[in-house]
Motif scaffolding. Structure first.
Motif, PDB file in Angstrom:
ATOM      1  N   TYR A  32      -3.308   4.746  -8.616  1.00  0.00           N
ATOM      2  CA  TYR A  32      -3.776   5.217  -7.313  1.00  0.00           C
ATOM      3  C   TYR A  32      -4.401   6.596  -7.454  1.00  0.00           C
ATOM      4  O   TYR A  32      -3.981   7.386  -8.300  1.00  0.00           O
TER       5      TYR A  32
ATOM      6  N   GLY B  64      -4.778   7.930  -1.914  1.00  0.00           N
ATOM      7  CA  GLY B  64      -4.232   6.654  -1.482  1.00  0.00           C
ATOM      8  C   GLY B  64      -5.070   5.441  -1.833  1.00  0.00           C
ATOM      9  O   GLY B  64      -4.750   4.326  -1.442  1.00  0.00           O
TER      10      GLY B  64
ATOM     11  N   LYS C 142       0.852  -1.193   0.000  1.00  0.00           N
ATOM     12  CA  LYS C 142       0.000   0.000   0.000  1.00  0.00           C
ATOM     13  C   LYS C 142       0.888   1.243   0.000  1.00  0.00           C
ATOM     14  O   LYS C 142       1.787   1.370   0.807  1.00  0.00           O
TER      15      LYS C 142
ATOM     16  N   LYS D 267     -10.281  -2.674  -8.424  1.00  0.00           N
ATOM     17  CA  LYS D 267     -11.127  -2.383  -7.283  1.00  0.00           C
ATOM     18  C   LYS D 267     -12.569  -2.568  -7.701  1.00  0.00           C
ATOM     19  O   LYS D 267     -13.009  -2.083  -8.709  1.00  0.00           O
TER      20      LYS D 267
ATOM     21  N   SER E 241       1.319   5.218   0.563  1.00  0.00           N
ATOM     22  CA  SER E 241       0.650   6.217   1.406  1.00  0.00           C
ATOM     23  C   SER E 241       0.184   7.410   0.580  1.00  0.00           C
ATOM     24  O   SER E 241       0.816   7.782  -0.423  1.00  0.00           O
TER      25      SER E 241
ATOM     26  N   ARG F 146      -6.248   2.539  -4.247  1.00  0.00           N
ATOM     27  CA  ARG F 146      -5.744   1.837  -5.435  1.00  0.00           C
ATOM     28  C   ARG F 146      -6.919   1.432  -6.319  1.00  0.00           C
ATOM     29  O   ARG F 146      -7.850   0.787  -5.866  1.00  0.00           O
TER      30      ARG F 146
END
Length: 109
Positions: free
Chosen positions: A89, A93, A2, A108, A4, A95
């Protein structure tokens, strides 16, 4: 991994986010385990503008009707052979997609 939102809002230590505002970033991953946060665009379809000359995309076409996240990420993999994976992204933050050179994709939902 991940990334930031702080890292997505800075370029070379400069807080350009205050000037440009929310948008999207491309993140490149290499086979040695490193990554690099790449270009910024206000809208997802704006990333394709950089490929006009290289891929002979019709400059008059409506990019909103053309681009998908999968197409965008695949185009980056095709144009950057040293990259093993690429992600999209938001500067917040989140994705939105991942494409790995072996054609895996995780979007996603």
């Amino acid at each position: 991994m991940k990334i930031s939102s702080h890292d997505l809002k800075y370029v070379d230590g400069e807080d350009w986010f205050r000037i440009l505002g929310s948008g999207y970033r491309i993140v490149f991953y290499f086979d040695d385990g490193t990554y690099k946060i790449g270009p910024y665009a206000k809208r997802v379809e704006d990333f394709m503008i950089g490929f006009y000359e290289k891929d002979e995309i019709n400059k008059d076409m409506n990019l909103e009707n053309f681009i998908t996240i999968d197409e965008l990420l695949e185009t980056y993999l095709e144009n950057f052979p040293a990259v093993e994976a690429v992600e999209l992204y938001s500067t917040e933050g989140l994705r939105y997609g991942r494409k790995v050179r072996n054609d895996e994709i995780s979007l996603k939902k």
